[in-house]
Structures are given as structure tokens and as C-alpha cells.
Design an enzyme around this catalytic site. Structure first.
Site, mmCIF file in Angstrom:
data_model
loop_
_atom_site.group_PDB
_atom_site.id
_atom_site.type_symbol
_atom_site.label_atom_id
_atom_site.label_comp_id
_atom_site.label_asym_id
_atom_site.label_seq_id
_atom_site.Cartn_x
_atom_site.Cartn_y
_atom_site.Cartn_z
ATOM 1 N N LYS A 136 -49.302 105.195 36.712
ATOM 2 C CA LYS A 136 -48.687 103.863 36.728
ATOM 3 C C LYS A 136 -49.811 102.848 36.551
ATOM 4 O O LYS A 136 -50.957 103.141 36.908
ATOM 5 C CB LYS A 136 -47.975 103.626 38.071
ATOM 6 C CG LYS A 136 -46.896 102.579 38.012
ATOM 7 C CD LYS A 136 -45.577 103.108 37.477
ATOM 8 C CE LYS A 136 -44.597 101.979 37.235
ATOM 9 N NZ LYS A 136 -43.251 102.480 36.920
ATOM 10 N N ASP A 146 -42.195 98.438 32.661
ATOM 11 C CA ASP A 146 -41.656 98.398 34.028
ATOM 12 C C ASP A 146 -41.362 96.910 34.276
ATOM 13 O O ASP A 146 -41.173 96.163 33.303
ATOM 14 C CB ASP A 146 -42.679 98.970 35.026
ATOM 15 C CG ASP A 146 -42.097 99.158 36.426
ATOM 16 O OD1 ASP A 146 -41.335 100.119 36.641
ATOM 17 O OD2 ASP A 146 -42.384 98.337 37.324
HETATM 18 P P1 NDP Z 1 -37.227 93.816 34.811
HETATM 19 O O1 NDP Z 1 -38.499 93.051 34.859
HETATM 20 O O2 NDP Z 1 -36.502 93.936 33.536
HETATM 21 O O3 NDP Z 1 -36.195 93.212 35.887
HETATM 22 C C1 NDP Z 1 -36.518 93.138 37.239
HETATM 23 C C2 NDP Z 1 -35.388 92.473 37.981
HETATM 24 O O4 NDP Z 1 -35.645 92.541 39.380
HETATM 25 C C3 NDP Z 1 -35.266 90.989 37.660
HETATM 26 O O5 NDP Z 1 -33.940 90.588 37.821
HETATM 27 C C4 NDP Z 1 -36.158 90.354 38.723
HETATM 28 O O6 NDP Z 1 -35.858 89.005 39.002
HETATM 29 C C5 NDP Z 1 -35.868 91.228 39.915
HETATM 30 N N1 NDP Z 1 -37.037 91.259 40.805
HETATM 31 C C6 NDP Z 1 -38.292 91.649 40.488
HETATM 32 N N2 NDP Z 1 -39.111 91.506 41.549
HETATM 33 C C7 NDP Z 1 -38.344 91.023 42.534
HETATM 34 C C8 NDP Z 1 -38.591 90.685 43.882
HETATM 35 N N3 NDP Z 1 -39.814 90.799 44.409
HETATM 36 N N4 NDP Z 1 -37.543 90.247 44.628
HETATM 37 C C9 NDP Z 1 -36.295 90.121 44.090
HETATM 38 N N5 NDP Z 1 -36.009 90.428 42.822
HETATM 39 C C10 NDP Z 1 -37.006 90.872 42.062
HETATM 40 O O7 NDP Z 1 -37.573 95.247 35.426
HETATM 41 P P2 NDP Z 1 -36.761 96.611 35.294
HETATM 42 O O8 NDP Z 1 -35.311 96.359 35.269
HETATM 43 O O9 NDP Z 1 -37.391 97.388 34.215
HETATM 44 O O10 NDP Z 1 -37.165 97.339 36.667
HETATM 45 C C11 NDP Z 1 -36.407 97.185 37.864
HETATM 46 C C12 NDP Z 1 -36.746 98.301 38.827
HETATM 47 O O11 NDP Z 1 -36.460 99.565 38.197
HETATM 48 C C13 NDP Z 1 -38.223 98.396 39.256
HETATM 49 O O12 NDP Z 1 -38.276 98.888 40.582
HETATM 50 C C14 NDP Z 1 -38.793 99.455 38.315
HETATM 51 O O13 NDP Z 1 -39.942 100.081 38.851
HETATM 52 C C15 NDP Z 1 -37.605 100.404 38.253
HETATM 53 N N6 NDP Z 1 -37.580 101.307 37.094
HETATM 54 C C16 NDP Z 1 -37.581 100.806 35.824
HETATM 55 C C17 NDP Z 1 -37.529 101.672 34.755
HETATM 56 C C18 NDP Z 1 -37.425 101.181 33.355
HETATM 57 O O14 NDP Z 1 -37.190 102.026 32.458
HETATM 58 N N7 NDP Z 1 -37.548 99.905 33.066
HETATM 59 C C19 NDP Z 1 -37.567 103.148 34.947
HETATM 60 C C20 NDP Z 1 -37.454 103.562 36.327
HETATM 61 C C21 NDP Z 1 -37.494 102.654 37.351
HETATM 62 P P3 NDP Z 1 -36.772 87.841 38.403
HETATM 63 O O15 NDP Z 1 -36.356 87.691 36.967
HETATM 64 O O16 NDP Z 1 -36.474 86.652 39.236
HETATM 65 O O17 NDP Z 1 -38.204 88.288 38.544
#
Ligand code: NDP
Length: 446
Positions: A126, A166
Site C-alpha cells: 500500500k 484508493d
Molecule cells: P474515494 O476517494 O472515491 O471516496 C471516499 C469516500 O469516503 C468519499 O465519499 C469521502 O468523502 C469519504 N471519506 C473519506 N475519508 C473520510 C473520512 N475521514 N471521514 C468521512 N468520510 C470520508 O475512495 P474509494 O471509494 O475508492 O474508497 C473508499 C474505501 O474503500 C476506503 O476505505 C478504501 O480503502 C476502500 N477500498 C477501495 C477500493 C477501490 O477499488 N477503490 C478497493 C478496496 C477497498 P469526501 O469526498 O468528503 O472526502
């Protein structure tokens, strides 16, 4: 906690002081693994778990770039190469102000077990930076990505380490990172996954984590003779994972009630349909706006600075970030009738929340199993790049479905308890561990 678990956690805590997220992830795994290791002394004698909790390599570097005002900005870049026993390192890059070594080590450790569960030959890693893409211009994001890749390119390659996206790293960032790698190395290789379809990306990769999550939940429910169809679903986040989770839930006949971002959540009792989801896509991916605009547009409620766990539902899918669902939230969910919780995000439920689910007999799926669809299709993207060939959407989707069914089967194999309850957490930890452990045994003390 058994004496062995306590001893192990004590020694890991000393070696990794000040890394609470990493210790949380290790503790969670150790609790279900150590009883298994006790029955298989060869793992203990060869200190497999001790070796697995020590990264093979950590790279930390300076990332200087110039903002639109002509000022120099400095961020910190990281790559944690955790374990390469079963394949080249593989795991996402996160760009978010909260990124630090503890968070990346926890994510890399989880990634090792997750990648193993997919059945594909991928080690775990990572990386990322404390850079915040939010509020930055496209030019600034490109500048940063180019500087970041200039250093990272020394440590990655299609047969050594293949990063992906991510939080904060989506199609735009992957494009800029790939462009700079190609320019530096003078070669067009599959060094990143999540690439655009025009330059070596796989169909279904953007959808894979969200779709895979819903396929996994469907497996959990089918085991009980039930289905996602007709269920009410609460989702947190509104990024990549949440958008495609919502899309698949709607397609399968469920009602999606909420989405959120770091400022609050929206509750749409009528359900988020495909049109409303298109609005969210444009809002989040193009205009990069805030989720509260949804409430203004569709006249529903917006709850600033709150999480959606107080909304009554059948299924809760925490899809935003780590430790976003606490013990109080777990109690409220259960009291309101929720009976399935599956993690789209990595480690979104605290250990105390998971304990509530287990004690109440709630179906609970940890991220390393439930969200493995993303990395699985990244693995399929690597295969297609090696073959210089592209599979159809249907073929990749079918492979994703099969992989999620296989992961479910592995969890049941190692996680089914005497009373019939399926402890998916235990099952995922043991199934993911065994393959890596056997490979490590074969390869000697490296
Ligand atoms: P994105 O950046 O596309 O979206 C993240 C979302 O989560 C946004 O809505 C964001 O809001 C919100 N968010 C992020 N940080 C916080 C926080 N500290 N508190 C509240 N809301 C938060 O990321 P992904 O959708 O790709 O990833 C989401 C999760 O899924 C993560 O845990 C990631 O590790 C996991 N994941 C992702 C994969 C992938 O293929 N993308 C694969 C496996 C797991 P805002 O816009 O306000 O920041």
C-alpha cells in the site's frame, strides 16, 4: 484474550509503537489466527505471523511540487511493500491528509490476506501521500502526481510492484501517474491498474469493488435462503466504492437510502434510483462537489457532521473509511433491525462494534473478504496486460462473480462454528493466511 495472543500483541506493540491503526489490524487478525497456529506448530516454529507483521520494505520520500500561485509545496510519499510470497506486490495508493505510516501499514497488512483470498498470485503493498487532492486544480494534481511518480518509479514495475487507486486516487490521478512512469522509463507496461480503458485498463475495474461487495452480500444471504432483492440498504461514502455499490444494489432490486461524505449524509426515504445516482456521479466525479447538494436537488434530509447508522435498514455497508462505525452505532443498527453488515471500506468497524455484531448473531463480513473484488479485477487487468488482450465486460464480470463466490466459500470453510454461525472474520483471516504461510515455508527464511 489468550496468553499467546497477549504475548504476541505485546511484542508487536513494542516493535511498532505509535502505530494504532496497524496494531488494531494486527490484533484483529491475531485473535482469530493464533488458536489456528497453535494447532499447526510449524507456523509458530517458523515465526510466520511475526514475519508477516514486519514489512519487507518501506520507502518514504519527499514530494516537492509548485502550486498555482507559484509557491513550493512539500508532501511526503510512501510505499509499504509488505509481503511478496505469492506474487508481485499489489495494493492501492491513497492521497489524503490523514495518510501516515500506521495507516499504510495496516492497509498493506490487510492487503496481503485479501490478495491471497482472491486466489490470484499477488503479494501485498500500500502507498500514498498526505497530499489532499480536494480543492486542487487539475494542473496542481498533475504536478503532484508527476513529482510523486518520479521517486516512486524507482521501486515499482510490472513484475515487482503494481500500485492502483484508493481514497483520493481515481481515474484522473492514475492517468497522470501512468503518463509520468511511461515518460521516465520509456516503456508501456502494466505498472498500474485502474487505468483508462483506452490505455490498457480492464472493463469492470471501476465497478469491481462495489459490485463485488454486493455479490458477496448476496452469497451471505443465499446461504440462508435469502436475497438482496427487496432489502433496505444504508451506505456511507459517495466515492468510487459507494457509487458502484449503490448501482448494483438498485439493479438487484434493493432500496438504497443513504450516501455520505466527510461533511455529512443524505437520507432519501424514496430510495436513490439510477437517475439520482447519475446526479451523484456528476456531482462527485466531475464537479467534485459536496453530497449535501443531493438533498437540495431532491428535497430530502441532510444531516451535517453525522454518519448514516441511525437510519433503520436491513443491510449496512460502511464504504467510506477506517473506524467510521463505532460500538454505539453498531447497537443502534442492531436495535433498528439491521442483520447484515459488510465492509466496502477497509476496517470501517471498530473491534468493539464487530463484537456487538458477533454477540448478536449479525452476519458480518470484513473488508478483506467483502471488498476484495477491486484487487481481484486489478489482477485480471494485469493478466490482460501481459497477454496484450482485453476481455469483454461480461467475461470480467463473470470472473469477478466467481472469485467472490470462491472467497465466500473459503470464509465458510474456515469460519463455520459449531452452532452454524459463520464467523466470516475468522474464516477470511485463516483462509488468507494459510496460502501465504505455505508459500513462506517453501521459500525459507527470506
Ligand atoms: P474515494 O476517494 O472515491 O471516496 C471516499 C469516500 O469516503 C468519499 O465519499 C469521502 O468523502 C469519504 N471519506 C473519506 N475519508 C473520510 C473520512 N475521514 N471521514 C468521512 N468520510 C470520508 O475512495 P474509494 O471509494 O475508492 O474508497 C473508499 C474505501 O474503500 C476506503 O476505505 C478504501 O480503502 C476502500 N477500498 C477501495 C477500493 C477501490 O477499488 N477503490 C478497493 C478496496 C477497498 P469526501 O469526498 O468528503 O472526502
Amino acid at each position: 484474550m489468550s496468553v499467546l495472543v497477549a504475548d504476541f500483541v505485546d511484542s508487536v506493540s513494542r516493535r511498532h509503537a505509535n502505530e494504532p491503526e496497524f496494531l488494531q489490524a494486527v490484533m484483529e487478525v491475531a485473535e482469530s489466527l493464533i488458536p489456528y497456529i497453535e494447532k499447526h506448530p510449524v507456523y509458530r516454529k517458523n515465526k510466520i505471523l511475526e514475519r508477516m507483521t514486519e514489512p519487507e520494505r518501506v520507502v518514504i520520500f519527499r514530494v516537492p511540487w509548485i502550486n498555482d500561485n507559484g509557491e513550493i509545496e512539500i508532501n511526503r510519499g510512501y510505499r509499504v511493500q509488505m509481503n511478496s510470497a505469492i506474487g508481485p506486490y499489489k495494493g492501492g495508493l491513497r492521497f489524503h491528509p490523514t495518510v501516515n505510516l500506521s495507516i499504510l501499514k495496516f492497509l498493506a497488512f490487510e492487503q496481503v490476506l485479501k490478495n491471497s483470498l482472491t486466489g490470484l498470485p499477488m503479494g501485498g503493498a500500500k502507498g500514498g501521500s498526505d497530499f489532499d487532492p480536494k480543492g486542487k486544480s487539475d494542473r496542481e494534481v498533475m504536478q503532484f502526481c508527476q513529482s510523486f511518480m518520479t521517486e516512486l518509479s524507482k521501486y515499482i514495475g510490472p513484475d515487482t510492484d503494481v500500485p492502483a487507486g484508493d481514497i483520493g486516487v481515481g481515474a484522473r490521478e492514475i492517468g497522470f501517474l501512468f503518463g509520468q512512469y511511461k515518460r521516465l522509463k520509456g516503456e508501456f507496461t502494466g505498472v498500474l491498474t485502474g487505468k483508462g480503458i483506452e490505455y490498457g485498463g480492464s472493463l469492470i475495474r471501476p465497478e469491481a469493488t462495489g459490485y463485488g461487495l454486493v455479490y458477496f452480500v448476496e452469497e451471505m444471504l443465499q446461504k440462508r435462503g435469502d436475497s438482496v432483492r427487496g432489502k433496505s440498504i444504508v451506505i456511507s461514502g459517495s466515492g468510487n466504492v459507494s457509487q458502484f455499490t449503490a448501482e448494483k444494489c438498485i439493479e438487484m432490486g434493493a432500496t438504497v437510502l443513504t450516501l455520505s461524505d466527510s461533511d455529512g449524509f443524505i437520507y432519501d426515504p424514496a430510495g436513490i434510483d439510477e437517475n439520482k445516482l447519475n446526479f451523484v456521479r456528476e456531482l462527485k466525479n466531475v464537479r467534485r462537489g459536496r453530497i449535501k447538494e443531493y438533498a437540495l436537488r431532491y428535497g430530502c434530509e441532510y444531516f451535517p457532521q453525522e454518519k448514516p447508522w441511525g437510519i433503520a435498514c436491513d443491510i449496512a455497508l460502511p464504504n467510506a473509511t477506517e473506524n467510521e462505525l463505532h460500538v454505539e452505532d453498531a447497537c443502534i443498527l442492531v436495535n433498528n433491525g439491521c442483520y447484515v453488515v459488510a465492509e466496502g471500506a477497509n476496517m470501517p468497524c471498530t473491534p468493539q462494534a464487530i463484537e456487538v455484531f458477533r454477540n448478536k448473531g449479525i452476519l458480518y463480513a470484513p473488508g478483506k473478504a467483502a471488498n476484495a473484488g477491486g484487487v481481484a479485477v486489478s489482477g485480471l487487468e494485469m493478466t490482460q496486460n501481459s497477454m496484450r488482450y482485453s476481455w469483454t465486460r461480461d467475461k470480467v464480470d463473470q470472473k469477478l462473480k466467481t472469485i467472490m463466490q470462491n472467497i465466500h466459500r473459503s470464509c465458510v470453510k474456515y469460519g463455520e462454528e459449531e452452532d452454524g454461525y459463520i464467523n466470516y472474520q475468522k474464516g477470511a483471516n485463516i483462509a488468507g493466511f494459510v496460502k501465504v504461510a505455505e508459500a513462506m515455508l517453501s521459500q525459507g527464511f527470506v
